[in-house]
Design a protein around this motif. Structure first.
Motif, PDB file in Angstrom:
ATOM      1  N   ARG A  57       0.838  -1.209   0.000  1.00 61.89           N
ATOM      2  CA  ARG A  57       0.000   0.000   0.000  1.00 61.89           C
ATOM      3  C   ARG A  57       0.872   1.258   0.000  1.00 61.89           C
ATOM      4  N   THR A  58       1.947   1.215   0.789  1.00 59.91           N
ATOM      5  CA  THR A  58       2.839   2.379   0.861  1.00 59.91           C
ATOM      6  C   THR A  58       3.489   2.632  -0.503  1.00 59.91           C
ATOM      7  N   GLN A  59       3.906   1.531  -1.146  1.00 60.87           N
ATOM      8  CA  GLN A  59       4.500   1.666  -2.485  1.00 60.87           C
ATOM      9  C   GLN A  59       3.492   2.284  -3.443  1.00 60.87           C
ATOM     10  N   LEU A  60       2.270   1.826  -3.361  1.00 68.44           N
ATOM     11  CA  LEU A  60       1.214   2.360  -4.228  1.00 68.44           C
ATOM     12  C   LEU A  60       1.020   3.839  -3.962  1.00 68.44           C
TER      13      LEU A  60
ATOM     14  N   ARG B  91      12.444  13.691 -20.080  1.00 69.35           N
ATOM     15  CA  ARG B  91      13.367  12.559 -20.130  1.00 69.35           C
ATOM     16  C   ARG B  91      12.588  11.319 -20.556  1.00 69.35           C
ATOM     17  N   VAL B  92      13.315  10.246 -20.846  1.00 69.94           N
ATOM     18  CA  VAL B  92      12.669   9.004 -21.283  1.00 69.94           C
ATOM     19  C   VAL B  92      12.692   8.021 -20.116  1.00 69.94           C
ATOM     20  N   GLU B  93      11.512   7.584 -19.745  1.00 64.41           N
ATOM     21  CA  GLU B  93      11.409   6.643 -18.619  1.00 64.41           C
ATOM     22  C   GLU B  93      10.792   5.341 -19.102  1.00 64.41           C
ATOM     23  N   VAL B  94      11.272   4.236 -18.600  1.00 66.27           N
ATOM     24  CA  VAL B  94      10.588   2.939 -18.841  1.00 66.27           C
ATOM     25  C   VAL B  94      10.318   2.330 -17.472  1.00 66.27           C
ATOM     26  N   ASN B  95       9.276   1.523 -17.405  1.00 65.35           N
ATOM     27  CA  ASN B  95       9.033   0.881 -16.113  1.00 65.35           C
ATOM     28  C   ASN B  95       9.872  -0.399 -16.013  1.00 65.35           C
ATOM     29  N   ARG B  96       9.890  -0.997 -14.807  1.00 61.34           N
ATOM     30  CA  ARG B  96      10.755  -2.167 -14.562  1.00 61.34           C
ATOM     31  C   ARG B  96      10.358  -3.356 -15.424  1.00 61.34           C
ATOM     32  N   VAL B  97       9.044  -3.429 -15.715  1.00 61.07           N
ATOM     33  CA  VAL B  97       8.542  -4.563 -16.502  1.00 61.07           C
ATOM     34  C   VAL B  97       9.180  -4.546 -17.890  1.00 61.07           C
ATOM     35  N   LEU B  98       9.135  -3.364 -18.512  1.00 65.80           N
ATOM     36  CA  LEU B  98       9.675  -3.240 -19.864  1.00 65.80           C
ATOM     37  C   LEU B  98      11.206  -3.388 -19.851  1.00 65.80           C
ATOM     38  N   ALA B  99      11.826  -2.776 -18.825  1.00 65.51           N
ATOM     39  CA  ALA B  99      13.283  -2.874 -18.709  1.00 65.51           C
ATOM     40  C   ALA B  99      13.719  -4.326 -18.604  1.00 65.51           C
ATOM     41  N   ALA B 100      12.956  -5.103 -17.820  1.00 69.89           N
ATOM     42  CA  ALA B 100      13.305  -6.521 -17.626  1.00 69.89           C
ATOM     43  C   ALA B 100      13.083  -7.305 -18.913  1.00 69.89           C
ATOM     44  N   ARG B 101      11.988  -7.016 -19.624  1.00 69.88           N
ATOM     45  CA  ARG B 101      11.680  -7.784 -20.838  1.00 69.88           C
ATOM     46  C   ARG B 101      12.685  -7.512 -21.957  1.00 69.88           C
TER      47      ARG B 101
ATOM     48  N   ARG C 148      11.764   3.275 -13.924  1.00 71.87           N
ATOM     49  CA  ARG C 148      10.850   3.533 -12.798  1.00 71.87           C
ATOM     50  C   ARG C 148      10.474   2.223 -12.117  1.00 71.87           C
ATOM     51  N   GLU C 149      10.203   2.346 -10.798  1.00 72.69           N
ATOM     52  CA  GLU C 149       9.791   1.161 -10.028  1.00 72.69           C
ATOM     53  C   GLU C 149       8.488   0.580 -10.564  1.00 72.69           C
TER      54      GLU C 149
ATOM     55  N   ARG D 269      15.165  -7.533  11.399  1.00 72.18           N
ATOM     56  CA  ARG D 269      15.216  -7.939   9.974  1.00 72.18           C
ATOM     57  C   ARG D 269      15.772  -9.355   9.866  1.00 72.18           C
ATOM     58  N   ALA D 270      15.191 -10.216  10.682  1.00 72.38           N
ATOM     59  CA  ALA D 270      15.712 -11.579  10.824  1.00 72.38           C
ATOM     60  C   ALA D 270      15.496 -12.434   9.572  1.00 72.38           C
ATOM     61  N   LEU D 271      14.515 -12.058   8.758  1.00 74.62           N
ATOM     62  CA  LEU D 271      14.241 -12.865   7.561  1.00 74.62           C
ATOM     63  C   LEU D 271      14.505 -12.023   6.317  1.00 74.62           C
ATOM     64  N   PRO D 272      15.760 -12.012   5.818  1.00 78.29           N
ATOM     65  CA  PRO D 272      16.085 -11.173   4.651  1.00 78.29           C
ATOM     66  C   PRO D 272      15.501 -11.754   3.361  1.00 78.29           C
ATOM     67  N   LEU D 273      15.273 -10.860   2.391  1.00 75.80           N
ATOM     68  CA  LEU D 273      14.777 -11.279   1.071  1.00 75.80           C
ATOM     69  C   LEU D 273      15.826 -10.910   0.022  1.00 75.80           C
ATOM     70  N   PRO D 274      15.917 -11.691  -1.063  1.00 80.91           N
ATOM     71  CA  PRO D 274      16.917 -11.373  -2.093  1.00 80.91           C
ATOM     72  C   PRO D 274      16.664  -9.997  -2.694  1.00 80.91           C
ATOM     73  N   ARG D 275      17.732  -9.208  -2.793  1.00 86.32           N
ATOM     74  CA  ARG D 275      17.602  -7.864  -3.356  1.00 86.32           C
ATOM     75  C   ARG D 275      17.268  -7.949  -4.852  1.00 86.32           C
ATOM     76  N   GLY D 276      16.470  -7.020  -5.317  1.00 90.12           N
ATOM     77  CA  GLY D 276      16.139  -6.975  -6.735  1.00 90.12           C
ATOM     78  C   GLY D 276      14.943  -7.833  -7.099  1.00 90.12           C
ATOM     79  N   VAL D 277      14.594  -8.767  -6.242  1.00 89.61           N
ATOM     80  CA  VAL D 277      13.435  -9.628  -6.525  1.00 89.61           C
ATOM     81  C   VAL D 277      12.187  -9.035  -5.878  1.00 89.61           C
ATOM     82  N   PHE D 278      12.334  -8.585  -4.633  1.00 92.73           N
ATOM     83  CA  PHE D 278      11.195  -8.018  -3.915  1.00 92.73           C
ATOM     84  C   PHE D 278      11.419  -6.521  -3.696  1.00 92.73           C
ATOM     85  N   VAL D 279      10.331  -5.820  -3.440  1.00 96.78           N
ATOM     86  CA  VAL D 279      10.462  -4.381  -3.215  1.00 96.78           C
ATOM     87  C   VAL D 279      10.962  -4.084  -1.802  1.00 96.78           C
TER      88      VAL D 279
END
Lengths: 380, 230
Positions: free
Chosen positions: A54-57, A121-131, A167-168, A323-333
C-alpha cells in the motif's frame, strides 16, 4: 468473590497442588496460546506485506485519474488550468497514450507509450526494462503500429531514444510502459489531440485515498474522477482476499486448540465428578455448575489468548526490527520480510480465542450441570 | 406442640428398569421431631443412604410426600431445592470430605460462598466454626495435610457454617479408627445439642447409634414390597 469465581480460579491455577485438572487446563492453555501466537504472527506478516504494498502504491502510483466520461479524450477548455490553480498542492500530469512496439537488441515487445506534459526525459518501467534487458543509458527504438507512407513504401514510424530512468512502477503492474515528454506527442499521437487522461498525485502518499473526493466538486461535466481505490481495486481486493483466506486457514489452529479444550474439559468434568456432586449437595445450583465450566473454558481462552497474543506480538516485533528474515535484493520491493502488528488484529485474535473457548466449553458445561449428583457422590 | 422437622409419608424409591428394577423404599413413613437426633441403621443396600438423599433433597421420591419444617418439598424446582439445601441442610459424607484445592478454612466457608456471602465474612465465620471443632490452627492447611479425623471434623464445620436446621450425616465415622470415630461422633453430638439441630445419622456403628435420641432400624423390602423397621 463468588464461589464460581473462586472455584474457577483455583481449578485453573492449582498447579502447586498438582491436580489433574490444573495440568489438563495448563495443556489447553498452552494449545490456545500457540494458536493465538500463530494467528498473530501470520496476521502481522500479511499486514506487513500489505502495508508495504500500500505504501509503495501511495508513494509511487497515481492517486486519482481524470478520464473522459464519454469518448477517448477529455473535454477542451481551461478547466484543467483552473483546477491546477485551485489545488496547487496536487501534481497534475496530462496523459496521452498510444500502443507502440519497443525494440532493443533483437527483441521486440508491445508497450504503452505515455506522453506526459512537462516530462523532459525518457522513462521505462521495470517490466519493460526486464523484458528488453535495458537500463539507464541503453538505446531503445519505438515503432508505431500505424504505418506511414514513405518512398520505400508503407513503413512503421520509428524513433531511437536513450533510456534515462527505470521507474519502479506500481505493484502488480504487468504491462510495459514508456513515458516521454510532449515533443514525441507530435510524432506518435498527433499534436492537436487533447489528453486522454490527467493523473493526480498528492505530495504526501497518505493523502492518496482522499484526492478523488477533494477534486470531485471542481471537475467539469464530462470528466470522471477515478479514485485511488478504484484505480487499484483488483490489487487491493486480491490483498484483502488473501488476508481473509490465510487468516481463516490459520484460525483453524484455534479450532484445533478449542477441540483440545473441549476434550480436556470433558476429562475435568469426569475427574471432578465427585467434587461437583459435593458442591451440588452444598447447594451449588445446576446453573452455577454450568457457569463454572463455562468460566473454566473462558478462563483458558482469555489467559491462553492473552499469553499467545503477547508472545506473537513480541515475536513479530523482534522479527521485524532485527530484519531476521532477509529477502533477495532486486526480486522483492523490500529487503526483509516485514511484520506489522495492528491493534485490530490483536483484538480479533483475543476475540477468536475467547469465542472458541466458550463454544468449546458449552457441551462439557451442559453435561456437568446435568450429571446425576448421587452418582457423583457414590463415585469413589 | 411444634410441627415435626421432617415428615415423610408413603415414600417410594426404586432404581433400574424392567426386570432389573430394584425397589429400595416403598410406603416408607418417618417423622423426626425438631431437635431430635435420629440414627438410621441397617444392613447394606437396605436404603439408608437413599433415605438420606431424599431427606437432603438430592433425589426425588417416585411416590410419597416429604415436608421439611413445614415446606412441601415436592413443589420445589431444581434451583429452589439447591437453595434450600444451601440454607437449611448440612451434609457430612463418608467420602469426599473436602475439596483438595482449597484450604480447610475455604472448604469450611464454601456453603457461605455459594450463598453469596463475601469471602472475608465467610472465612471469618468459618474460622469460628473451625475453632469449635478444634481445628483453628489448621485453617490454612490443605486437605492432604490433614488426618482423616481432622478432615471429617472440617467437613462437620462446613456442614454447620451456614447455620442449617437439619444435619444429615452418611456414615460420618465410616472411614475412621475407633478413637477418631468416637471423637468425631462426640463432637457431632455436642454441636447438635448446642445448635439445637435436627440430625439424621446413617451409621453401621451400633455403639454410636446408641448415643442418639432414637434409632430407626431398616430392613430389606420383602416380596410383598413392605420394609420392616423399628
Amino acid at each position: 468473590m463468588s464461589a464460581v469465581t473462586l472455584l474457577t480460579g483455583r481449578w485453573l491455577l492449582a498447579l502447586r497442588r498438582r491436580t489433574h485438572v490444573a495440568t489438563v487446563s495448563a495443556i489447553s492453555l498452552v494449545a490456545m496460546a500457540l494458536g493465538a501466537t500463530a494467528l498473530v504472527v501470520t496476521l502481522a506478516l500479511l499486514e506487513g506485506f500489505q502495508h508495504t504494498i500500500r505504501t509503495q502504491l501511495e508513494r509511487g502510483g497515481v492517486h486519482a485519474r481524470l478520464v473522459p466520461a464519454q469518448g477517448s479524450e477529455l473535454p477542451g477548455g481551461n478547466w484543467l488550468e483552473k483546477l491546477r490553480r485551485r489545488h496547487p498542492d496536487l501534481e497534475m500530469e496530462e496523459v496521452r497514450s498510444t500502443a507502440v512496439w519497443c525494440l532493443s537488441g533483437g527483441s521486440a515487445v508491445p508497450a504503452e507509450l505515455e506522453i506526459v506534459s512537462g516530462l523532459h526525459r525518457v522513462e521505462v518501467n521495470r517490466v519493460l526494462a526486464a523484458r528488453l534487458g535495458v537500463g539507464p543509458g541503453s538505446e531503445l527504438v519505438l515503432a508505431s503500429p500505424h504505418l506511414v507512407l514513405t518512398p520505400l513504401g508503407p513503413m512503421p514510424l520509428r524513433r531511437r531514444l536513450e533510456v534515462e530512468v527505470v521507474r519502479e512502477g506500481r505493484p502488480g503492474e504487468e504491462r510495459g510502459v514508456v513515458r516521454v515528454g510532449e515533443e514525441l506527442a507530435r510524432v506518435f499521437h498527433g499534436a492537436d489531440r487533447r489528453p486522454q487522461a490527467v493523473t493526480l498525485q498528492a505530495k504526501h502518499g497518505r493523502d492518496a485515498w482522499r484526492v478523488a473526493s477533494i477534486v470531485q466538486k471542481d471537475v467539469p461535466e464530462g470528466v470522471e474522477v477515478v479514485s485511488f481505490r478504484e484505480l487499484n481495486r483488483p490489487l487491493l481486493a486480491a490483498l484483502e482476499l488473501e488476508r481473509v483466506m490465510i487468516a481463516f486457514a490459520v484460525a483453524l489452529v484455534m479450532v484445533v486448540a478449542a477441540l483440545n479444550l473441549l476434550c480436556n474439559l470433558a476429562l475435568v468434568a469426569a475427574e471432578k465428578r465427585a467434587d461437583v456432586a459435593l458442591l451440588a449437595a452444598l447447594g451449588l445450583p445446576p446453573r452455577a455448575i454450568h457457569r463454572l465450566f463455562l468460566s473454566l473454558g473462558a478462563g483458558v481462552g482469555v489467559l491462553g489468548g492473552a499469553l499467545g497474543t503477547a508472545v506473537g506480538a513480541v515475536l513479530a516485533g523482534v522479527l521485524d526490527r532485527t530484519r531476521a528474515l532477509p529477502l533477495p535484493r532486486g526480486v522483492f520491493v523490500v529487503s526483509h520480510v516485514p511484520f506489522r502488528v495492528e491493534p485490530e488484529a490483536v483484538a480479533l485474535v483475543m476475540a477468536v480465542s475467547f469465542g472458541a473457548a466458550v463454544l468449546a466449553s458449552l457441551a462439557p458445561a451442559r453435561a456437568a450441570a446435568r450429571r446425576d449428583v448421587l452418582q457423583g457422590l457414590r463415585y469413589e | 406442640m411444634s410441627e415435626p422437622a421432617v415428615r415423610a409419608s408413603g415414600l417410594a424409591k426404586g432404581f433400574g428398569e424392567g426386570a432389573t428394577r430394584v425397589e429400595v423404599l416403598r410406603g416408607f413413613d418417618v417423622q423426626v421431631e425438631s431437635g431430635e437426633m435420629l440414627a438410621v441403621v441397617g444392613p447394606s443396600g437396605v436404603g439408608k443412604s437413599t433415605l438420606l438423599h431424599l431427606l437432603g433433597l438430592l433425589d426425588r421420591p417416585d411416590q410419597g410426600s416429604l415436608e421439611l419444617f413445614g415446606t412441601d418439598t415436592g413443589r420445589l424446582t431444581v434451583e429452589e431445592r439447591a437453595r434450600w439445601r444451601n440454607r437449611h441442610i448440612g451434609f457430612v459424607f463418608q467420602f469426599h470430605a473436602l475439596l483438595p484445592e482449597f484450604t480447610l478454612a475455604e472448604n469450611a466457608a464454601m456453603p457461605l460462598l455459594i450463598a453469596g456471602v463475601k469471602r472475608r465474612e465467610a472465612l471469618h465465620r468459618a474460622a469460628g466454626l473451625l475453632e469449635q471443632v478444634g481445628l483453628a490452627s489448621r485453617a490454612n492447611h490443605f486437605p492432604d495435610q490433614l488426618s482423616g479425623g481432622e478432615q471429617q471434623r472440617g467437613a462437620l464445620a462446613r456442614a454447620l457454617v451456614a447455620g442449617p436446621r437439619l444435619l444429615l450425616a452418611d456414615e460420618p465415622t465410616g472411614n475412621l479408627d475407633a478413637a477418631n470415630a468416637r471423637a468425631v461422633f462426640g463432637l457431632l453430638r455436642q454441636l447438635h445439642l448446642s445448635r439445637q439441630l435436627t440430625s439424621v445419622i446413617v451409621t453401621h456403628n451400633e455403639a454410636l447409634a446408641g448415643q442418639c435420641d432414637r434409632i430407626l432400624s431398616m430392613a430389606r423390602v420383602d416380596v410383598s414390597g413392605r420394609g420392616v423397621r423399628s
